[in-house]
Scaffold this motif. Structure first.
Motif, PDB file in Angstrom:
ATOM      1  N   ARG A 317       0.828  -1.205   0.000  1.00 51.44           N
ATOM      2  CA  ARG A 317       0.000   0.000   0.000  1.00 51.44           C
ATOM      3  C   ARG A 317       0.866   1.259   0.000  1.00 51.44           C
ATOM      4  NH1 ARG A 317      -3.297  -2.961   3.627  1.00 51.44           N
ATOM      5  NH2 ARG A 317      -2.269  -1.962   5.399  1.00 51.44           N
ATOM      6  N   THR A 318       1.913   1.250   0.782  1.00 51.60           N
ATOM      7  CA  THR A 318       2.798   2.425   0.846  1.00 51.60           C
ATOM      8  C   THR A 318       3.467   2.687  -0.490  1.00 51.60           C
ATOM      9  OG1 THR A 318       3.213   1.964   3.183  1.00 51.60           O
ATOM     10  CG2 THR A 318       4.739   3.464   2.060  1.00 51.60           C
ATOM     11  N   THR A 319       3.977   1.631  -1.115  1.00 54.40           N
ATOM     12  CA  THR A 319       4.664   1.816  -2.399  1.00 54.40           C
ATOM     13  C   THR A 319       3.695   2.206  -3.507  1.00 54.40           C
ATOM     14  OG1 THR A 319       4.442  -0.580  -2.777  1.00 54.40           O
ATOM     15  CG2 THR A 319       6.515   0.216  -1.832  1.00 54.40           C
ATOM     16  N   SER A 320       2.464   1.707  -3.476  1.00 58.94           N
ATOM     17  CA  SER A 320       1.487   2.076  -4.506  1.00 58.94           C
ATOM     18  C   SER A 320       1.093   3.540  -4.380  1.00 58.94           C
ATOM     19  CB  SER A 320       0.251   1.179  -4.400  1.00 58.94           C
ATOM     20  OG  SER A 320      -0.391   1.359  -3.147  1.00 58.94           O
ATOM     21  N   GLU A 321       1.033   4.051  -3.156  1.00 58.66           N
ATOM     22  CA  GLU A 321       0.745   5.470  -2.969  1.00 58.66           C
ATOM     23  C   GLU A 321       1.929   6.331  -3.401  1.00 58.66           C
ATOM     24  OE1 GLU A 321      -0.219   5.879   1.104  1.00 58.66           O
ATOM     25  OE2 GLU A 321      -2.127   4.782   0.976  1.00 58.66           O
ATOM     26  N   ARG A 322       3.138   5.839  -3.156  1.00 60.89           N
ATOM     27  CA  ARG A 322       4.334   6.599  -3.494  1.00 60.89           C
ATOM     28  C   ARG A 322       4.678   6.526  -4.970  1.00 60.89           C
ATOM     29  NH1 ARG A 322       7.572   4.306  -0.011  1.00 60.89           N
ATOM     30  NH2 ARG A 322       8.500   2.860  -1.477  1.00 60.89           N
ATOM     31  N   GLY A 323       4.228   5.515  -5.645  1.00 60.28           N
ATOM     32  CA  GLY A 323       4.566   5.309  -7.055  1.00 60.28           C
ATOM     33  C   GLY A 323       4.952   3.859  -7.285  1.00 60.28           C
ATOM     34  N   PHE A 324       6.180   3.664  -7.712  1.00 57.96           N
ATOM     35  CA  PHE A 324       6.694   2.322  -7.938  1.00 57.96           C
ATOM     36  C   PHE A 324       7.578   1.917  -6.760  1.00 57.96           C
ATOM     37  CE2 PHE A 324       5.948   3.826 -12.311  1.00 57.96           C
ATOM     38  CZ  PHE A 324       5.098   2.819 -12.729  1.00 57.96           C
ATOM     39  N   PRO A 325       7.583   0.653  -6.427  1.00 60.99           N
ATOM     40  CA  PRO A 325       8.433   0.196  -5.304  1.00 60.99           C
ATOM     41  C   PRO A 325       9.910   0.276  -5.669  1.00 60.99           C
ATOM     42  CG  PRO A 325       7.426  -1.674  -6.411  1.00 60.99           C
ATOM     43  CD  PRO A 325       6.822  -0.450  -7.033  1.00 60.99           C
ATOM     44  N   THR A 326      10.710   0.468  -4.636  1.00 65.80           N
ATOM     45  CA  THR A 326      12.154   0.490  -4.827  1.00 65.80           C
ATOM     46  C   THR A 326      12.723  -0.903  -4.598  1.00 65.80           C
ATOM     47  OG1 THR A 326      12.511   1.059  -2.493  1.00 65.80           O
ATOM     48  CG2 THR A 326      12.211   2.888  -4.054  1.00 65.80           C
ATOM     49  N   GLN A 327      14.022  -0.994  -4.862  1.00 64.31           N
ATOM     50  CA  GLN A 327      14.678  -2.276  -4.663  1.00 64.31           C
ATOM     51  C   GLN A 327      14.676  -2.654  -3.184  1.00 64.31           C
ATOM     52  OE1 GLN A 327      15.600  -4.075  -7.268  1.00 64.31           O
ATOM     53  NE2 GLN A 327      16.130  -5.795  -5.932  1.00 64.31           N
ATOM     54  N   VAL A 328      14.709  -1.612  -2.317  1.00 61.85           N
ATOM     55  CA  VAL A 328      14.666  -1.886  -0.872  1.00 61.85           C
ATOM     56  C   VAL A 328      13.332  -2.522  -0.494  1.00 61.85           C
ATOM     57  CG1 VAL A 328      14.788  -0.807   1.407  1.00 61.85           C
ATOM     58  CG2 VAL A 328      16.249   0.020  -0.445  1.00 61.85           C
ATOM     59  N   ASP A 329      12.236  -1.994  -1.098  1.00 66.18           N
ATOM     60  CA  ASP A 329      10.924  -2.594  -0.814  1.00 66.18           C
ATOM     61  C   ASP A 329      10.873  -4.047  -1.260  1.00 66.18           C
ATOM     62  OD1 ASP A 329      10.113  -0.137   0.164  1.00 66.18           O
ATOM     63  OD2 ASP A 329       9.401   0.534  -1.801  1.00 66.18           O
ATOM     64  N   VAL A 330      11.416  -4.323  -2.438  1.00 70.28           N
ATOM     65  CA  VAL A 330      11.438  -5.711  -2.916  1.00 70.28           C
ATOM     66  C   VAL A 330      12.277  -6.579  -1.993  1.00 70.28           C
ATOM     67  CG1 VAL A 330      12.086  -7.201  -4.839  1.00 70.28           C
ATOM     68  CG2 VAL A 330      11.068  -4.972  -5.295  1.00 70.28           C
ATOM     69  N   ALA A 331      13.413  -6.001  -1.556  1.00 67.10           N
ATOM     70  CA  ALA A 331      14.268  -6.778  -0.648  1.00 67.10           C
ATOM     71  C   ALA A 331      13.549  -7.050   0.667  1.00 67.10           C
ATOM     72  CB  ALA A 331      15.567  -6.014  -0.399  1.00 67.10           C
TER      73      ALA A 331
END
Length: 720
Positions: A317-331
């Motif tokens: 939810r946080t990444t969808s509001e911010r835009g695209f997820p970062t590599q840190v989010d994937v990690a």
């Protein structure tokens, strides 16, 4: 001497004549020219002296032959002549008539001059001529015979003089014209010379200006050449910069495209990880009991699995509001997936170890049994059995993931009732060709929804009018809406249609009006409570709509079923999804808070003009059950804290008054046990609602008091 004496005699005769004795007044004259002549100074003609000389000479000649007997008469004449010479101007004495005149012309001129001279003497007065005594005998000899000739000669002489004057004037004019022509020619020549000089100067100035312009033009051309060279140089530099900028833009676009692709790939990766985590979490059943391992408890694994699912969902939810997820989010999500896999592996290892331990224990027990059989044959029937739990279920360290079975059954019954209601008015809802039915449908919908939209913090009397209008519509009475008379009896399915739309409108007011203005919750809820009490079916449909839009009002957390897409699952959780885009978390929490606020008010208020003898159709006991069920379930990040805070702020005061000590135990349980669970699954960016909840609990526990909710209706409201 004699000539002079004759002159004076002549003058005296003229003075004593009838004309000389006349008195003239200038006021008698009316002719402008004559008046002008009288006003001008009097003068003797320049020929008067000459005329008198001729007259005297001629008189002498005439008197001499006759033998004048008066010699003494010359003396007076001489005296008169000398006096006349004094009076006559010098011009008259020295003048002489032209010699070319004829005798007749001379006589006329003499007569005219004598007449003028006599008139002058008469006009000037008698004081200058009182001594003159003209001989009366001379005048009769002159005037009768010579007057006409003298006057004619004078006039002829004047005419000749006038002609000569004209001739001299003409000559003078010709001379002036010649002088003017000469001056004009001289001026023309000078003007020509001036024009030639001016033209020469202009030519020289033009030549100088042309030379200056040619020089400046050459300088400008040189400067222009320099500017062109600089421009070409700058154009080359700019072209290089433009090519570099274009290349940079292309690189940035390529990088942005690659970043978007990578972001979309990471987002797909996050969704796949979330799906895998949810599937792995479904493998953990807190109620799982191995048939051979009755003592093993997997609730700890279930709790941790739920926490991992909550963390992954929060990250997405946080990444969808911010835009695209970062590599840190994937990690982070991959670490959560690895942790979930490790959790599953640990659970399986624990189960395998327990099974192995059970197998070893069974073998040991088997050997012990054989030994006991050998020792005591009579105790064959008394084989030792593993310790059984004496009673009840083992206390679980974790909380529930699902709502109680009775609550889920109640939830399903309400949804089934709503579906049956929709099916009951299918003819109205599906009409397309029947204009009359379409008109009835539109009128009924307006009659049901417009009064609800008009509810606000208005006076109690106006609120009662709105309630009566809705109640009359549901009771089958006719009401006015939009200038038309409407009644549910106009169509057999009209009542069910109005029930459904009215309940739906109350719920919509919760997520729209109350979410924006919490003060409106009490007026809307008190009308809804009164309608619910009078028409219970509206209450059932209200709960069905409320549970469908906000499953946390049941409460329960829908699980992801196999084959359900993520978009559909988000809708089941209460999110609004438009064009594959999920609404922002803040807007979602705002809508859910409005719905929970409406529910919390409805369970504690009643319509003041209704029947208060019976129980509340959905009272505080349902609120107590909702709170207990929420605390028995694992919390969700950001959602649980927000809804608990709204419910306690709105309904806490009523629950405190009803349950007193039990309520404060619940409050302590929330602070001591449930808040830490929420903190464990809440990220740093989701701590706002949790912080407000902790502050509210601390203040209430410190004061041992729950404040009244904002917007609560008082007795003065109903009196207004």
């Amino acid at each position: 001497m004699e000539a002079r004496q004759l002159r004076w005699e002549t003058l005296d005769a003229l003075r004593t004549s009838s004309k000389g004795r006349l008195r003239y007044c200038r006021h008698w004259l009316r002719d402008e020219d004559i008046l002008e002549g009288c006003m001008s100074p009097l003068e003797l003609s320049p020929y008067s002296g000459w005329v008198l000389d001729r007259v005297v000479g001629q008189s002498d000649r005439e008197i001499t032959p006759s033998g004048s007997s008066t010699p003494k008469g010359s003396t007076p004449l001489t005296n008169h002549s000398s006096s006349l010479e004094k009076i006559m101007p010098a011009s008259c004495q020295g003048s002489s008539p032209p010699s070319s005149l004829e005798p007749s012309e001379t006589k006329l001129l003499i007569l005219y001059s004598v007449t003028d001279f006599a008139c002058m003497l008469t006009t000037q007065g008698n004081e200058d001529f009182s001594l003159l005594e003209m001989d009366q005998e001379i005048l009769p000899a002159i005037l009768p015979s010579k007057l006409t000739e003298v006057e004619g000669c004078i006039r002829m002489y004047e005419e000749i003089h006038r002609l000569k004057g004209k001739e001299r004037l003409r000559q003078r004019q010709e001379q002036q014209e010649q002088m003017v022509r000469a001056v004009y020619e001289l001026a023309s020549e000078q003007l020509k010379r001036f024009d030639e000089l001016k033209e020469l100067k202009q030519h020289q100035e033009f030549q100088d200006l042309r030379e200056v312009m040619e020089k400046s033009s050459k300088e400008a051309q040189g400067q222009q050449e320099k500017l062109k060279e600089e421009h070409r140089h700058r154009a080359k530099v700019l072209n290089l910069k433009l090519r570099e900028a274009e290349q940079q833009r292309q690189r940035q676009e390529e990088l942005e495209r690659m970043r978007k692709e990578e972001g979309q790939e990471r987002l797909r990766r996050l969704y796949s990880i979330q799906e895998e985590v949810l599937q792995l979490n479904q493998q953990i059943d807190p109620n799982y009991r191995h048939k051979d391992l009755p003592r093993i408890d997997l609730s700890a694994y279930s709790n941790r699995g739920n926490q991992i699912c909550g963390l992954v969902s929060g990250l997405i939810r946080t990444t969808s509001e911010r835009g695209f997820p970062t590599q840190v989010d994937v990690a982070n999500t991959e670490r959560a997936l690895q942790e979930m896999r490790g959790l599953i592996s640990s659970m399986q290892q624990e189960i395998a170890a327990a099974v192995e331990e059970k197998r070893k224990r069974d073998e040991e027990e088997e050997r012990q049994k054989q030994k006991e059989l050998l020792e005591k044959e009579q105790m064959k029937a008394q084989t030792p059995a593993p310790a059984q739990q004496s009673g009840g279920k083992q206390q679980k360290e974790g909380l529930q993931l699902k709502a109680e079975e009775s609550i889920m059954q109640w939830y399903q019954q309400l949804q089934d009732a709503a579906e049956q209601c929709v099916a009951s008015f299918s003819e109205i809802s599906n009409c397309k060709d029947n204009n009359e039915v379409k008109r009835i449908k539109a009128d009924l919908q307006k009659a049901a929804t417009i009064p609800v939209s008009q509810i606000s913090t208005i006076a109690g009397s106006q609120l009662r009018g709105i309630f009566d209008k809705i109640n009359n519509l549901l009771s089958g009475k006719s009401v006015q809406t939009g200038g038309r008379t409407v009644s549910v009896t106009q169509h057999p399915q009209g009542l069910d249609f109005v029930y459904y739309k009215l309940a739906e409108k109350f719920v919509n007011q919760g997520e729209e009006e109350i979410a924006a203005h919490r003060d409106a919750a009490f007026p809307i809820a008190v009308v809804a409570s009164g309608i619910w009490e009078t028409h219970p079916r509206v209450g059932e449909l209200f709960l069905a709509h409320l549970h469908k839009k906000c499953p946390y009002s049941v409460p329960f957390y829908p699980a992801l079923k196999e084959g359900t897409s993520m978009e559909e699952y988000q809708r089941i959780l209460g999110y609004q999804v438009k064009d594959s885009k999920v609404e922002e978390q803040d807007h979602f929490l705002k809508r859910m808070s409005g719905l929970i606020c409406l529910y919390a008010v409805i369970i504690q208020v009643r319509w003041p003009y209704g029947n208060k003898q019976g129980p509340h159709p959905h009272g505080l006991d349902h609120g107590w059950r909702w709170l207990a069920q929420m605390l028995n379930m694992e919390p969700l990040a950001d959602v649980t804290a927000t809804l608990l805070l709204v419910f306690l702020e709105v309904c806490g005061n009523a629950l405190m008054k009803r349950y007193q000590a039990q309520f404060w135990k619940i409050m302590l349980l929330i602070r001591e046990d449930y808040i830490p669970r929420i903190e464990a699954i809440t990220s740093s960016i989701q701590m706002g609602s949790l912080t407000r909840l902790k502050k509210f609990l601390e203040e209430c526990l410190q004061k041992k008091e729950i404040p009244l909710p904002k917007g609560a209706l008082t007795s003065s409201f109903w009196k207004s």
